[in-house]
Design a protein around this motif. Structure first.
Motif, short mmCIF file in Angstrom:
data_model
loop_
_atom_site.label_atom_id
_atom_site.label_comp_id
_atom_site.label_asym_id
_atom_site.label_seq_id
_atom_site.Cartn_x
_atom_site.Cartn_y
_atom_site.Cartn_z
N SER A 17 0.83 -1.21 0.00
CA SER A 17 0.00 0.00 0.00
C SER A 17 0.87 1.26 0.00
O SER A 17 0.35 2.36 0.07
N ILE A 18 2.19 1.09 -0.06
CA ILE A 18 3.07 2.25 -0.01
C ILE A 18 3.42 2.69 -1.44
O ILE A 18 3.98 1.90 -2.21
N GLU A 19 3.08 3.91 -1.75
CA GLU A 19 3.39 4.40 -3.09
C GLU A 19 4.79 4.98 -3.09
O GLU A 19 5.16 5.76 -2.22
N VAL A 20 5.59 4.58 -4.07
CA VAL A 20 6.97 5.04 -4.16
C VAL A 20 7.13 6.05 -5.29
O VAL A 20 7.79 7.06 -5.13
N LEU A 21 6.54 5.76 -6.42
CA LEU A 21 6.60 6.69 -7.54
C LEU A 21 5.29 7.47 -7.61
O LEU A 21 4.23 6.89 -7.76
N HIS A 22 5.41 8.80 -7.46
CA HIS A 22 4.19 9.62 -7.42
C HIS A 22 4.00 10.31 -8.76
O HIS A 22 4.10 11.52 -8.87
N GLY A 23 3.78 9.55 -9.81
CA GLY A 23 3.53 10.18 -11.10
C GLY A 23 4.83 10.52 -11.81
O GLY A 23 5.19 11.69 -11.90
N VAL A 24 5.52 9.52 -12.30
CA VAL A 24 6.80 9.74 -12.96
C VAL A 24 6.62 9.65 -14.47
O VAL A 24 6.01 8.71 -14.97
N SER A 25 7.14 10.66 -15.18
CA SER A 25 7.16 10.59 -16.65
C SER A 25 8.61 10.73 -17.09
O SER A 25 9.32 11.63 -16.64
N LEU A 37 19.67 9.97 -12.08
CA LEU A 37 20.51 10.18 -10.91
C LEU A 37 19.67 10.57 -9.71
O LEU A 37 18.51 10.96 -9.86
N GLY A 38 20.30 10.50 -8.56
CA GLY A 38 19.60 10.94 -7.36
C GLY A 38 20.03 10.13 -6.16
O GLY A 38 20.63 9.07 -6.30
N PRO A 39 19.71 10.64 -4.96
CA PRO A 39 20.14 9.96 -3.74
C PRO A 39 19.33 8.69 -3.47
O PRO A 39 18.36 8.40 -4.17
N ASN A 40 19.75 8.00 -2.43
CA ASN A 40 19.08 6.77 -1.99
C ASN A 40 17.59 6.95 -1.78
O ASN A 40 17.16 7.99 -1.31
N GLY A 41 16.84 5.95 -2.09
CA GLY A 41 15.44 5.96 -1.72
C GLY A 41 14.60 6.92 -2.54
O GLY A 41 13.49 7.23 -2.17
N GLY A 42 15.13 7.37 -3.66
CA GLY A 42 14.39 8.34 -4.45
C GLY A 42 13.42 7.68 -5.42
O GLY A 42 12.55 8.33 -5.97
N GLY A 43 13.57 6.37 -5.64
CA GLY A 43 12.68 5.67 -6.56
C GLY A 43 13.33 5.32 -7.88
O GLY A 43 12.64 4.93 -8.83
N LYS A 44 14.67 5.46 -7.97
CA LYS A 44 15.35 5.18 -9.25
C LYS A 44 15.23 3.71 -9.62
O LYS A 44 14.83 3.36 -10.74
N SER A 210 12.49 11.75 -4.06
CA SER A 210 11.22 11.41 -3.40
C SER A 210 10.14 10.98 -4.38
O SER A 210 9.02 11.43 -4.31
N GLY A 211 10.52 10.15 -5.31
CA GLY A 211 9.50 9.59 -6.19
C GLY A 211 9.03 10.50 -7.30
O GLY A 211 7.99 10.26 -7.90
N ARG A 212 9.78 11.57 -7.54
CA ARG A 212 9.39 12.47 -8.64
C ARG A 212 10.63 12.85 -9.42
O ARG A 212 11.72 12.99 -8.86
N ILE A 213 10.45 13.06 -10.73
CA ILE A 213 11.55 13.59 -11.54
C ILE A 213 11.57 15.09 -11.33
O ILE A 213 10.56 15.77 -11.59
#
Lengths: 237, 757
Positions: A17-25, A37-44, A210-213
């Motif tokens: 139930s945990i959303e990780v990617l909040h609308g990625v294009s 690129l991006g830090p840990n836990g960003g959703g890459k 945080s799950g967004r580009i």
């Protein structure tokens, strides 16, 4: 710009139930090297797994050469020309080198062709063809994993944290190979935490937080923004 | 010398068939990680299918073999993989063991139902080429046996080529290594799994056909046990290596035949005459002990789908009182035979409590619970009643119970001690082997054991003349000999032990054993002595099993030595306990009730219905009755793959809405109590009381949910209020709505934006 070959369109995805990617294009164009690129836990890695088909999405769309593949399984996507090398475990540890290469034949290439390419590019693999992959060094395992990308002639190559746990010298030689693969016309998406290793070969780069580009642009434009993104200064909505 | 050689040849012949059977197990385990206990069931059913084709319908031998080994068995294997085993991904080792047990019982039940429903027909299998044989050193070696040897060699070669030279075989091995990577390579792991299950089942079928002539007439459980004998060979191969499996199978075949040779076919030492049947179990135990040490797992925390919540001590006390009160109220309404069924259920629940501690909390497996019951009964008899028999004593004393619990703890410790380094499945197999050994060598002894120790003559009373008579307690001046009193005693015991277990689970010790279950490696780094912890838990649970076993025996009064100890009963109880919800004390209660319901109550009801409505006899007795009798428990077990946390969890979830509406709940409980009063006074009939109770249990939570607009957001959260999807449609969107949505979606909280100054 070239036509898009692999796209995420407003994708929401996560685990349970945990959303990780909040609308990625995100769009990979034909023939380009895109660094994510991006830090840990960003959703890459989640984005990459969504592209590969390992994580199901809640909404949005995944497109390969313009066609929706949202409901296509990972094995089918691989046979359609998507070559994914997952983070740190691109090989079957209990199979020999040769048997590992045999698994790459599902993409349509013959075993002898794959072996020729792999052993010519990495002579060390040729010496160890009947050794269990799990008993080789980390660098040799990545070579074996990369052999699949080299030999099966994919349309798109997805790489997750190639540098994980490897010596800088090996990392840079692996990225040379990525650059060579890209020159043959293969589109590449590279996920990396350590931006410097990859910015040299990327055509474009995207930053994920945080799950967004949060930013897409040329590598040199992004270079200075990156450090603040990692330190959590900007980019936070 | 000539004898020796002749027995060697025969031993190798037997070993070859074991090798075929065990290799099938290895193929399925090494590609799916599931120890397919149902292998024996597949073999049995295939042997029956072959018999039906060859001798029932007189199909020619090659065609019958083809239809059995190449068509039927692989299809059965594929069916099992697709519809059952595939659902077991990401479940714990316990679930992955229980579901195949259920499948075994289901297949055997189906076999019994198809072939032996009406009568005990004698289906006599014949060897290939009849009695034709060659003479080797004066010993007849049948063509049938030679075919077995040839096939074993052929299969070894074919498997080697398949697994190491073909893409399908390498894919099967790759599936075990890394399923998702295989998919990223473009491979289809599901196809590989289906292929391996088809091959495994086909090998099982072949072994079944080859082994069946050893029996005079085909019998479902006898044949299954015959195939079980091959399991140690697979364990010798660590469930992975085919060559080691073959070596193990040969050792197995040879030791059976050598035992025949030196013991004159079991006639020489009467005390050991059942040793031949126990040899596989002994070898299994030895093979397990010689296995190399399992590395401590825990570098990757295993994600499993099982989730157990721990009740507070207050809840436990409350529910304990509720249980005793409900049982007291119910039994006052029940007829004598119903009380016996309920008492049976509670006694089985007491036994299952030991599994809650061992399996539910500590994650270890004991597949010999009933064996501990047998040990407890022997011990209690020895200390309490003595060799002179029951006539001298009419009560089971407290001292005898405590002493036999101690004996059980010691015996449990003795098995666990060598097996401490084993985990999960392997420890379970070790206990299963122990159960078989005790059954064959101790429980089947019908004469007392006499021996001298330090100059004193000692007599140990075993199952003399095949059964024990166990007295019921007479404590504090109260006789618990009557069924109702004994039922209440057992219920109180269950409540007390259950509360004790929950207190234990909530203590530091409880946290340690749960930590051990989750990650032994992490425990070791924290300085916990895992071996001592495991030994302690095993002994404690053995003691609980001893107590439960004594009560179960006292409930039955006369305990025969045949049923219940041969391993299947323990497997069934374990299975039902896991289905009930092994992590909960209430799961044990549900398990006992289920077992009693399925084995006694339901058949009785259906038989009654069949007798009352003769025209529908075929439906109630032949179809539903036989089906639930043979296949029912197994079907419940198979459903576990879908919901691995068990029934207790589902029931608790079902009642969760009541918490949000205490007043309505109180009214409901009071109404039921009033109804009980009316029933007790005879105003309402028992039948109506039961009907209303059951209906209200299902309807009231739903009604409350509807009335208070409660919804489950996901499996864990129950909220009241409107549907999130509809927010903003019926009225304007407010700031508080956004916060509600953010909370529901698990987004980080954000401050409410302030208006610009």
């Amino acid at each position: 710009m070239n036509e898009p070959i692999l796209e995420l369109v407003d994708v929401r995805a996560g685990y349970g139930s945990i959303e990780v990617l909040h609308g990625v294009s995100l769009t990979v164009h034909r023939g380009e090297v895109l660094a994510l690129l991006g830090p840990n836990g960003g959703g890459k890695s989640t984005s990459l797994n969504v592209l590969a088909g390992l994580v199901n999405i809640m909404s949005g769309e995944v497109r390969l050469t313009g066609r929706t593949v949202t409901d296509v399984g990972p094995d089918k996507r691989a046979r359609l020309g998507l070559c994914t090398i997952p983070e740190g475990k691109g090989v079957f540890p209990n199979l020999t080198v040769r048997e590992n290469l045999m698994m790459a034949t599902y993409t349509g290439a013959t075993l002898s062709d794959i072996e020729d390419v792999a052993y010519a590019r990495f002579p060390r693999l040729g010496d160890r063809r009947s050794q269990l992959a799990g008993t080789m060094s980390g660098g040799e395992q990545q070579m074996l994993a990369m052999s699949r990308a080299l030999a099966t002639n994919p349309a798109v190559l997805l790489l997750d944290e190639l540098s994980m746990g490897l010596a800088p010298l090996i990392v840079s030689s692996l990225y040379e190979i990525v650059a060579q693969v890209a020159e043959t016309g293969v589109s590449v998406l590279v996920v990396e935490q350590f931006a410097r290793t990859v910015l040299g070969i990327a055509d474009r780069a995207a930053i994920m937080l945080s799950g967004r580009i949060t930013r897409v642009g040329a590598p040199d434009e992004l270079a200075e923004e990156l450090s603040s993104a990692y330190l959590g200064g900007k980019g936070q909505p | 010398m000539q004898d020796f050689l002749a027995y060697t040849v025969l031993g190798l012949c037997l070993g070859s068939v074991y090798a075929i059977a065990a290799t099938g197990l290895v193929v399925t385990y090494s590609t799916s990680g599931i120890f397919n206990v149902a292998h024996g069931g597949v073999a049995t059913m295939s042997a029956l299918v072959y018999w039906q084709l060859r001798f029932g319908w007189h199909v020619s031998t090659p065609l019958a073999l083809f239809l059995t080994i190449v068509v039927f068995a692989p299809l059965l294997g594929i069916f099992l993989e697709v519809f059952i085993m595939r659902g077991l991904r990401d479940t714990s080792e316990v679930t992955r063991l229980v579901v195949p047990v259920a499948v075994l019982l289901a297949i055997n039940g189906a076999s019994t139902w198809i072939w032996f429903r009406n009568s005990n027909r004698a289906l006599v299998p014949k060897k290939f080429f009849g009695e034709s044989h060659i003479n080797v050193l004066g010993q007849a070696v049948y063509y049938h046996q030679l075919i077995g040897v040839a096939l074993a060699i052929l299969i070894a070669g074919a498997l080697y080529v398949l697994l190491y030279r073909t893409r399908l075989g390498v894919t099967m091995r790759a599936t075990v290594d890394d399923r998702s990577l295989l998919m990223l390579n473009g491979g289809r792991p599901d196809v590989a799994s289906m292929a391996s299950w088809a091959i495994g089942a086909s090998l099982a079928g072949l072994a079944g056909v080859l082994l069946s002539p050893q029996l005079g007439a085909l019998q479902v459980f006898a044949l299954t046990l015959l195939v079980f004998d091959a399991y140690p060979a697979a364990v010798a191969g660590r469930l992975r290596s085919v060559p080691l499996t073959y070596a193990g199978a040969m050792v197995l075949g040879l030791s059976k035949l050598y035992f025949d040779w030196i013991s004159d076919a079991g006639q020489r030492w009467l005390l050991l005459r059942n040793l031949r049947n126990a040899i596989p179990a002994v070898l299994l135990f030895v093979a397990l002990l010689l296995l190399p040490q399992d590395r401590l797992r825990g570098s990757v925390v295993a994600r499993t789908r099982e989730r157990f919540k721990v009740p507070t001590l207050r809840q436990a006390l409350l529910w304990g009182v509720v249980l005793v009160a409900v049982v007291a109220m119910l039994q006052s309404l029940m007829s004598g035979s119903a009380v016996i069924s309920l008492a049976n259920a509670i006694s089985l629940s007491l036994l299952a409590l030991s599994l809650v501690l061992l399996t539910g909390y500590a994650g270890e497996i004991n597949l010999a619970v009933f064996t501990f019951a047998g040990v407890a009964v022997i011990a209690a008899w020895q200390f309490d009643v003595g060799p002179n028999g029951l006539a001298t004593k009419q009560s089971l004393s407290v001292m005898a119970i405590l002493l036999s619990m101690c004996v059980c703890a010691l015996v449990g410790g003795l098995i666990a001690l060598p097996a401490l380094r084993l985990r999960g499945l392997y420890l379970g197999l070790a206990t299963f082997a122990f159960g078989i050994i005790v059954y064959q060598l101790v429980i089947l002894q019908t004469a007392p054991l006499h021996f001298s120790l330090f100059g004193r003559h000692i007599t140990i009373n075993l199952f003399t003349n095949g059964s024990f008579t166990v007295p019921r307690p007479y404590w504090f001046g109260i006789s618990f000999g009557g069924q109702r009193a004994f039922l209440m005693l057992m219920t109180v015991m269950f409540a007390i032990i259950g509360i004790g277990l929950i207190a234990l689970r909530r203590s530091a010790y409880g946290r340690m054993i749960v930590a051990m279950k989750d990650s032994p490696a992490a425990c070791a780094t924290l300085g916990l002595n895992i071996k001592r912890l495991k030994l302690g838990v095993f002994m404690l649970s053995s003691a609980v099993a001893g107590l439960g076993g004594l009560m179960w025996a006292a409930q039955r009064r006369t305990l025969p030595n045949n049923a219940d100890f041969d391993g299947f009963a323990s497997l069934t109880l374990f299975m039902i306990a896991v289905v009930g919800g092994i992590g909960y004390v209430s799961g044990a209660l549900i398990a006992g009730i289920f077992l009693s319901l399925l084995s006694v109550v339901l058949p009785n009801i259906l038989n009654k219905l069949g007798a009352d409505y003769p025209s529908l006899h075929w439906l109630f007795v032949t179809v539903i009755g036989n089906f639930t009798h043979y296949v029912g428990p197994a079907m419940i077990g198979i459903g576990l793959g879908k919901n691995p946390s068990g029934i207790a969890q589902q029931i608790m979830d079902g009642f969760r809405p009541l918490r949000k509406a205490p007043a309505a709940t109180a009214v409901w409980v009071l109404a039921l109590a009033g109804l009980w009063m009316l029933t007790w006074r005879g105003v309402v009939s028992n039948w109506n009381f039961a009907l209303i109770c059951v209906a209200s249990v299902f309807l009231v939570p739903r009604f409350i949910m509807a009335a208070f607009e409660l919804r489950f957001v996901d499996e864990n959260r129950l909220v009241s209020g409107e549907d999130l999807d509809l927010i903003g449609l019926e009225r304007p969107f407010r700031e508080s709505d956004r916060q509600t949505l953010d909370t529901a979606l698990g987004l980080p909280p954000m401050g409410v934006p302030r208006a610009a100054p």
